[in-house]
Design an enzyme around this catalytic site. Structure first.
Site, mmCIF file in Angstrom:
data_model
loop_
_atom_site.group_PDB
_atom_site.id
_atom_site.type_symbol
_atom_site.label_atom_id
_atom_site.label_comp_id
_atom_site.label_asym_id
_atom_site.label_seq_id
_atom_site.Cartn_x
_atom_site.Cartn_y
_atom_site.Cartn_z
ATOM 1 N N HIS A 42 -2.718 24.861 37.503
ATOM 2 C CA HIS A 42 -2.304 26.245 37.243
ATOM 3 C C HIS A 42 -2.825 27.179 38.334
ATOM 4 O O HIS A 42 -2.080 28.038 38.833
ATOM 5 C CB HIS A 42 -2.806 26.687 35.865
ATOM 6 C CG HIS A 42 -2.336 28.036 35.458
ATOM 7 N ND1 HIS A 42 -3.159 29.139 35.475
ATOM 8 C CD2 HIS A 42 -1.122 28.467 35.025
ATOM 9 C CE1 HIS A 42 -2.476 30.187 35.054
ATOM 10 N NE2 HIS A 42 -1.232 29.811 34.777
ATOM 11 N N ASP A 54 2.765 29.201 33.970
ATOM 12 C CA ASP A 54 2.091 29.362 32.684
ATOM 13 C C ASP A 54 2.608 28.359 31.653
ATOM 14 O O ASP A 54 1.830 27.780 30.892
ATOM 15 C CB ASP A 54 2.266 30.792 32.173
ATOM 16 C CG ASP A 54 1.485 31.808 32.987
ATOM 17 O OD1 ASP A 54 0.698 31.416 33.874
ATOM 18 O OD2 ASP A 54 1.657 33.016 32.730
#
EC number: 3.1.1.4
Length: 138
Positions: free
Chosen positions: A66, A112
């Site tokens: 991420h 996300d």
């Protein structure tokens, strides 16, 4: 595996925090009900602010990926991931991102989405919460 769904609205959240609010909602949708999204903010070497060293486990690797996804969004696409708002839907135990492919909205949402789904599929190991990063994250 039980899944928690939040029905909290974003009406009173300041604009500078809306992306993090959206990411938080994705996380809450994918993780086990006995966990809170806050338990993922200081975990391993990469879950939370900053990051260094080698991820300690699969969950920490989700955060590492991420972080890199946000980095690519900033460098390659000139996006501002922490400020970028996006459209998405939580449905049938998955997350759908809307927006045109290649736009900052879609790129950040996909970052996300991927992380939240990864969290939901990774074991949470209590001993990796609040670890000594100076010792374990070189």
């Amino acid at each position: 595996l039980a899944v928690c769904v939040s029905l909290i609205g974003a009406a009173n959240i300041p604009p500078q925090h809306l992306n993090l609010y959206q990411f938080k909602e994705m996380i809450r949708y994918t993780i086990p009900c006995e966990k809170t999204w806050l338990e993922y903010t200081d975990y391993g070497c990469y879950c939370g602010y900053g990051g260094s060293g080698t991820p300690v486990d699969a969950l920490d690797r989700c955060c590492y990926v991420h972080d890199n996804c946000y980095g690519d969004a900033e460098k390659k696409h000139k996006c501002n991931p922490k400020m970028q708002l996006y459209s998405y839907k939580l449905t049938k135990r998955t997350i759908i991102c809307y927006g045109a492919a290649g736009t900052c909205e879609r790129i950040v949402c996909d970052c996300d989405r991927t992380a939240a789904l990864c969290f939901g599929n990774s074991e949470y190991i209590e001993r990796h919460k609040n670890i000594d990063t100076k010792r374990y994250c070189r």
